[in-house]
Design a protein around this motif. Structure first.
Motif, PDB file in Angstrom:
ATOM      1  N   THR A 205      -5.080  -5.417  -5.938  1.00 59.96           N
ATOM      2  CA  THR A 205      -6.261  -5.016  -5.167  1.00 59.96           C
ATOM      3  C   THR A 205      -7.526  -5.724  -5.638  1.00 59.96           C
ATOM      4  OG1 THR A 205      -6.527  -3.084  -6.636  1.00 59.96           O
ATOM      5  CG2 THR A 205      -5.326  -2.757  -4.581  1.00 59.96           C
ATOM      6  N   GLY A 206      -7.383  -6.658  -6.588  1.00 64.22           N
ATOM      7  CA  GLY A 206      -8.523  -7.444  -7.031  1.00 64.22           C
ATOM      8  C   GLY A 206      -9.448  -6.712  -7.987  1.00 64.22           C
ATOM      9  N   GLN A 207      -8.971  -5.632  -8.608  1.00 64.54           N
ATOM     10  CA  GLN A 207      -9.777  -4.864  -9.557  1.00 64.54           C
ATOM     11  C   GLN A 207      -9.473  -5.315 -10.986  1.00 64.54           C
ATOM     12  OE1 GLN A 207     -12.045  -2.666  -8.266  1.00 64.54           O
ATOM     13  NE2 GLN A 207     -11.277  -3.446  -6.311  1.00 64.54           N
ATOM     14  N   PRO A 208     -10.361  -5.006 -11.953  1.00 63.15           N
ATOM     15  CA  PRO A 208     -10.068  -5.321 -13.357  1.00 63.15           C
ATOM     16  C   PRO A 208      -8.747  -4.667 -13.777  1.00 63.15           C
ATOM     17  CG  PRO A 208     -12.370  -4.702 -13.113  1.00 63.15           C
ATOM     18  CD  PRO A 208     -11.709  -4.418 -11.792  1.00 63.15           C
TER      19      PRO A 208
ATOM     20  N   SER B 295      -3.938  -2.752  -9.834  1.00 60.77           N
ATOM     21  CA  SER B 295      -5.297  -3.281  -9.946  1.00 60.77           C
ATOM     22  C   SER B 295      -5.333  -4.778  -9.676  1.00 60.77           C
ATOM     23  CB  SER B 295      -5.864  -2.982 -11.340  1.00 60.77           C
ATOM     24  OG  SER B 295      -5.919  -1.592 -11.578  1.00 60.77           O
ATOM     25  N   LYS B 296      -4.315  -5.491 -10.159  1.00 60.59           N
ATOM     26  CA  LYS B 296      -4.245  -6.934  -9.923  1.00 60.59           C
ATOM     27  C   LYS B 296      -4.132  -7.237  -8.433  1.00 60.59           C
ATOM     28  CE  LYS B 296      -3.196 -10.065 -12.512  1.00 60.59           C
ATOM     29  NZ  LYS B 296      -3.941 -11.232 -13.057  1.00 60.59           N
TER      30      LYS B 296
ATOM     31  N   GLY C  37      -8.225  -0.655 -14.805  1.00 57.74           N
ATOM     32  CA  GLY C  37      -7.496   0.074 -13.772  1.00 57.74           C
ATOM     33  C   GLY C  37      -6.247   0.728 -14.328  1.00 57.74           C
ATOM     34  N   ALA C  38      -5.552   0.024 -15.222  1.00 56.76           N
ATOM     35  CA  ALA C  38      -4.340   0.570 -15.838  1.00 56.76           C
ATOM     36  C   ALA C  38      -4.666   1.785 -16.691  1.00 56.76           C
ATOM     37  CB  ALA C  38      -3.660  -0.506 -16.679  1.00 56.76           C
ATOM     38  N   PHE C  39      -5.737   1.707 -17.470  1.00 54.39           N
ATOM     39  CA  PHE C  39      -6.120   2.839 -18.330  1.00 54.39           C
ATOM     40  C   PHE C  39      -6.550   4.048 -17.504  1.00 54.39           C
ATOM     41  CE2 PHE C  39      -6.632  -0.348 -21.802  1.00 54.39           C
ATOM     42  CZ  PHE C  39      -5.799   0.274 -22.727  1.00 54.39           C
ATOM     43  N   LYS C  40      -7.187   3.810 -16.369  1.00 56.47           N
ATOM     44  CA  LYS C  40      -7.589   4.912 -15.496  1.00 56.47           C
ATOM     45  C   LYS C  40      -6.367   5.670 -14.993  1.00 56.47           C
ATOM     46  CE  LYS C  40     -11.908   2.861 -13.812  1.00 56.47           C
ATOM     47  NZ  LYS C  40     -12.591   2.237 -12.639  1.00 56.47           N
ATOM     48  N   VAL C  41      -5.335   4.926 -14.580  1.00 58.20           N
ATOM     49  CA  VAL C  41      -4.115   5.549 -14.079  1.00 58.20           C
ATOM     50  C   VAL C  41      -3.438   6.349 -15.193  1.00 58.20           C
ATOM     51  CG1 VAL C  41      -1.798   5.101 -13.178  1.00 58.20           C
ATOM     52  CG2 VAL C  41      -3.746   3.826 -12.291  1.00 58.20           C
TER      53      VAL C  41
ATOM     54  N   ARG D  26       0.829  -1.206   0.000  1.00 55.24           N
ATOM     55  CA  ARG D  26       0.000   0.000   0.000  1.00 55.24           C
ATOM     56  C   ARG D  26       0.864   1.257   0.000  1.00 55.24           C
ATOM     57  NH1 ARG D  26      -3.607   0.948   5.199  1.00 55.24           N
ATOM     58  NH2 ARG D  26      -1.548   1.531   5.985  1.00 55.24           N
ATOM     59  N   ASP D  27       1.942   1.258   0.791  1.00 52.47           N
ATOM     60  CA  ASP D  27       2.834   2.419   0.842  1.00 52.47           C
ATOM     61  C   ASP D  27       3.558   2.621  -0.487  1.00 52.47           C
ATOM     62  OD1 ASP D  27       2.130   2.928   3.443  1.00 52.47           O
ATOM     63  OD2 ASP D  27       3.833   1.867   4.320  1.00 52.47           O
ATOM     64  N   ILE D  28       3.966   1.526  -1.114  1.00 49.16           N
ATOM     65  CA  ILE D  28       4.617   1.622  -2.427  1.00 49.16           C
ATOM     66  C   ILE D  28       3.665   2.216  -3.451  1.00 49.16           C
ATOM     67  CG2 ILE D  28       5.558   0.274  -4.357  1.00 49.16           C
ATOM     68  CD1 ILE D  28       6.711  -1.669  -2.280  1.00 49.16           C
ATOM     69  N   VAL D  29       2.419   1.776  -3.411  1.00 53.17           N
ATOM     70  CA  VAL D  29       1.410   2.297  -4.338  1.00 53.17           C
ATOM     71  C   VAL D  29       1.209   3.793  -4.132  1.00 53.17           C
ATOM     72  CG1 VAL D  29      -1.058   2.276  -4.887  1.00 53.17           C
ATOM     73  CG2 VAL D  29       0.191   0.117  -4.677  1.00 53.17           C
ATOM     74  N   ILE D  30       1.122   4.223  -2.873  1.00 49.38           N
ATOM     75  CA  ILE D  30       0.936   5.644  -2.571  1.00 49.38           C
ATOM     76  C   ILE D  30       2.103   6.465  -3.095  1.00 49.38           C
ATOM     77  CG2 ILE D  30       0.830   7.338  -0.691  1.00 49.38           C
ATOM     78  CD1 ILE D  30      -0.685   5.229   0.954  1.00 49.38           C
ATOM     79  N   GLY D  31       3.318   6.015  -2.797  1.00 46.60           N
ATOM     80  CA  GLY D  31       4.501   6.754  -3.212  1.00 46.60           C
ATOM     81  C   GLY D  31       4.698   6.773  -4.718  1.00 46.60           C
TER      82      GLY D  31
END
Length: 229
Positions: free
Chosen positions: A197-200, A194-195, A204-208, A14-19
Motif C-alpha cells: 500500500t506504499g506505507q512505511p 504496508s509495502k 506499519g508492521a509494528f502497528k499491526v 485487498r480481500d486477502i488483507v481484509i481476511g
C-alpha cells in the motif's frame, strides 16, 4: 531511461488483507481469552474452530454483499447516465467540458471534444461514469470471488494462532507458543501489507503487531478477571 514505479493494490490483494487481518487477530484474541480461564487446549481448539468457521462465513458474506452492492450501484448509475444523454444531451456536453476545463484546455477545444464524444453514446457514457462519477465497472463475478478470497484468507489466518493448541494439551503453555508464532506472522503480514500500500513497512508492521497484542492481552486479562484467578 526513466522507469516509474507505482503501487497497484488489486481487489484480490485487498480481500486477502481484509481476511488475513481479522483471521489472525480475532481467533488469537479468543484463544488468549480462553487460555486465561481454562487449562484444556481441547476446549480452546473447539471454540477456536467454531469461531473460524462462523467468522469466515460472516466475513465472506460481508464481502459478497459489498461486491453485489458495488455492481448494483454501478448498473444503477449507468442506466441513469444513458437516460441523461438521451434527455439532456447539451447539459451532459457541458459536464464533459467542465472535466476538460479542469485540465486547462481552451473553451473551443473543450467544445470540440464534447461534440466528438457525443457521436458515440457508449464511449460518452463510459467517460462520464469514470471521470464525472469516479466509477470503474466491476467484474461480473466480483462478489463471489471476493467472498471466497476473504473467507479462505480468514481461515488461513485463524489456523495460525490455534496451531500450538493442537500440539500442546496445556492451554497456558500453548498460549506462549501461540503468542510467539502469531506475533511473528502479524509482523510479516503487516510488513508486506504496508509495502503493497506504499506505507512505511516497519512502522506499519509494528502497528499491526501492537493491535493484535492489545486485543489478545485484553481478552486474556478479562478472562482472568471474570474467572477470579
Amino acid at each position: 531511461m526513466h522507469n516509474e514505479q507505482h503501487v497497484t493494490s488489486s481487489e484480490t490483494i485487498r480481500d486477502i488483507v481484509i481476511g488475513m487481518s481479522d483471521g489472525l487477530t480475532v481467533p488469537f484474541a479468543l484463544a488468549a481469552g480462553l487460555s486465561g480461564a481454562i487449562s484444556s487446549s481441547g476446549i480452546v481448539v473447539t471454540a477456536g474452530i467454531a469461531e473460524i468457521v462462523a467468522g469466515s462465513i460472516a466475513m465472506g458474506l460481508g464481502g459478497f454483499l459489498a461486491g453485489r452492492t458495488e455492481v448494483d450501484h454501478y448498473q444503477s448509475e449507468l442506466k441513469r447516465e444513458y437516460d441523461e444523454v438521451e434527455r439532456v444531451p447539451e447539459q451532459e456536453k457541458i459536464e464533459v467540458m467542465e472535466v476538460f476545463a479542469d485540465f486547462g484546455l481552451s473553451a473551443p477545444l473543450q467544445q470540440q471534444i464534447a461534440d466528438e464524444m457525443s457521436k458515440d453514446k457508449k464511449k460518452w457514457v463510459d467517460f462520464m461514469m469514470r471521470y464525472e462519477l469516479g466509477l470503474e465497472e466491476p467484474h461480473a463475478n466480483r462478489a463471489t470471488k471476493s467472498a471466497i478470497t476473504i473467507g479462505l484468507s480468514y481461515i488461513i489466518g485463524g489456523i495460525i494462532p490455534l496451531s500450538p493448541y493442537l500440539i500442546e494439551s496445556n492451554s497456558q503453555i500453548a498460549l506462549y507458543y501461540s503468542c510467539g508464532i502469531t506475533l511473528i506472522c502479524l509482523f510479516i503480514f503487516g510488513y508486506f501489507k504496508s509495502k503493497m500500500t506504499g506505507q512505511p513497512a516497519f512502522s506499519g508492521a509494528f502497528k499491526v503487531v501492537i493491535i493484535g497484542a492489545l486485543a489478545a492481552g485484553a481478552a486474556f486479562m478479562m478472562a482472568k478477571l471474570i474467572n477470579g484467578k
